[in-house]
Design a protein around this motif. Sequence first.
Motif, mmCIF file in Angstrom:
data_model
loop_
_atom_site.group_PDB
_atom_site.id
_atom_site.type_symbol
_atom_site.label_atom_id
_atom_site.label_comp_id
_atom_site.label_asym_id
_atom_site.label_seq_id
_atom_site.Cartn_x
_atom_site.Cartn_y
_atom_site.Cartn_z
ATOM 1 N N ARG A 174 -13.607 7.677 0.986
ATOM 2 C CA ARG A 174 -12.397 8.494 0.871
ATOM 3 C C ARG A 174 -12.072 8.753 -0.590
ATOM 4 N NH1 ARG A 174 -7.822 5.457 3.442
ATOM 5 N NH2 ARG A 174 -7.521 4.448 1.446
ATOM 6 N N THR A 179 -14.218 12.623 2.936
ATOM 7 C CA THR A 179 -13.332 12.235 4.028
ATOM 8 C C THR A 179 -14.020 12.276 5.390
ATOM 9 O OG1 THR A 179 -12.465 14.499 4.031
ATOM 10 C CG2 THR A 179 -11.227 12.854 2.794
ATOM 11 N N ASP A 180 -14.885 13.262 5.622
ATOM 12 C CA ASP A 180 -15.593 13.303 6.903
ATOM 13 C C ASP A 180 -16.463 12.068 7.080
ATOM 14 O OD1 ASP A 180 -14.438 15.701 7.556
ATOM 15 O OD2 ASP A 180 -16.174 16.929 7.019
ATOM 16 N N SER A 182 -15.959 9.226 5.644
ATOM 17 C CA SER A 182 -15.059 8.087 5.800
ATOM 18 C C SER A 182 -14.618 7.944 7.253
ATOM 19 C CB SER A 182 -13.844 8.268 4.886
ATOM 20 O OG SER A 182 -12.955 7.178 5.000
ATOM 21 N N PHE A 183 -14.233 9.044 7.862
ATOM 22 C CA PHE A 183 -13.865 9.003 9.281
ATOM 23 C C PHE A 183 -15.040 8.540 10.140
ATOM 24 C CE2 PHE A 183 -10.478 12.402 8.446
ATOM 25 C CZ PHE A 183 -9.428 11.509 8.595
ATOM 26 N N CYS A 186 -15.375 4.868 10.026
ATOM 27 C CA CYS A 186 -14.334 4.247 10.854
ATOM 28 C C CYS A 186 -14.693 4.331 12.338
ATOM 29 C CB CYS A 186 -12.991 4.917 10.597
ATOM 30 S SG CYS A 186 -12.258 4.529 8.991
ATOM 31 N N ASP A 187 -15.219 5.474 12.751
ATOM 32 C CA ASP A 187 -15.650 5.612 14.149
ATOM 33 C C ASP A 187 -16.773 4.628 14.473
ATOM 34 O OD1 ASP A 187 -13.802 7.634 14.423
ATOM 35 O OD2 ASP A 187 -15.268 9.267 14.259
ATOM 36 N N ARG A 202 -8.076 4.700 8.389
ATOM 37 C CA ARG A 202 -8.067 6.061 8.948
ATOM 38 C C ARG A 202 -6.737 6.765 8.625
ATOM 39 N NH1 ARG A 202 -9.651 4.782 13.784
ATOM 40 N NH2 ARG A 202 -11.814 5.495 13.746
ATOM 41 N N THR A 205 -6.701 8.018 5.118
ATOM 42 C CA THR A 205 -7.514 9.211 4.927
ATOM 43 C C THR A 205 -6.777 10.455 5.412
ATOM 44 O OG1 THR A 205 -9.491 7.840 5.186
ATOM 45 C CG2 THR A 205 -9.791 10.227 5.319
ATOM 46 N N TRP A 206 -6.116 10.351 6.567
ATOM 47 C CA TRP A 206 -5.302 11.475 7.033
ATOM 48 C C TRP A 206 -4.171 11.770 6.046
ATOM 49 C CZ3 TRP A 206 -7.168 14.818 10.048
ATOM 50 C CH2 TRP A 206 -7.962 14.483 11.145
#
Length: 329
Positions: A174, A179-180, A182-183, A186-187, A202, A205-206
């Motif tokens: 992040r 960011t993508d 990073s998500f 997390c997934d 998460r 990041t949002w």
Amino acid sequence: MSQPAPTLDLVLARVLAHCGGDPTAAARHLARAIAQQPHAAGPYEALDELRQSHPAEAARFLEAAASTGTCAANAYVCFRDGDMDTAVLWLGSVTGLEPRNTWAAAPWFADERFLTSVSADALGEAALRTTDGGHDLAADGMRERFAPWLHAIAVVSARDPRPAALARMAIMLRACGLTDQSFALCDQADAVERVMFTEVVRAGTWRRLGDMGQALAAFERALALDPTNWSLFLDIADLWAEQGDFAAAVEWAARGLDHEPAEVTLLAARVAYRARLTGSATDLAELVELAKGMPESPYRQVLIDHACAGPGLPADLVAAAREARPRSA
């Protein structure tokens, strides 16, 4: 890949180690050579030779860790000694101090012995340390400098997907503006086990992307996983304050105090947001007292600035509150 020409510091180090009789000075020049060319093999090879010929002097110099080059040298020495976790922690720390240098281009960092042995927990902590200096890791050229980190994260997260470690790695991604990715990390962590920390990352990041609704939803999922964690109530209060809803901010800070009634940060947030909402001089005065027990941090400044913007507050009290801001503010 061809190696760059040796720097003057590397030449001097070899002379001092072999002919000049000053191994400490040689080590100092080697640290500089590593800092100048982290990607070159020569300084590391010379460091191996110095440790063999003058082990005591080399060890004393490395223990002092008086420069970024010495920190990078310590990382390499730990790698050579088979302590991959400590090696990556050293590298994370030096990268956080000076991220514009290509420390992770060190040949050992891409070595299979390192990538197959370093633990996910150590890599996650080291990745987090790269963000400690508060530098802009998304600035021009940074992604190229961090490419070896991204490779290491991909390898280790596939080999040893520990949720908390992956979440820490996601924070670094992040910070690099990825960011993508990073998500996605997390997934990947959620696929192993859903834990509170992953949702907090998460949410952050949002928040960075400016989507406060998604950030709030992630914080609330985190709270469902850890319903008595006072810091989550504070995170949600701060998020509402960022959106200008100080009534909700006060409510969430108060709910956190139900779980941790003596927590000074929660107490300060509640009175700061209440002062902003109502213009209460009593709350602002209480914030000034509470601030004395808080560390000097940007967050303390944010709370004071919010409170001082309350309607109709006495000018002398506002001035006193501003004096309680961190000295760097």
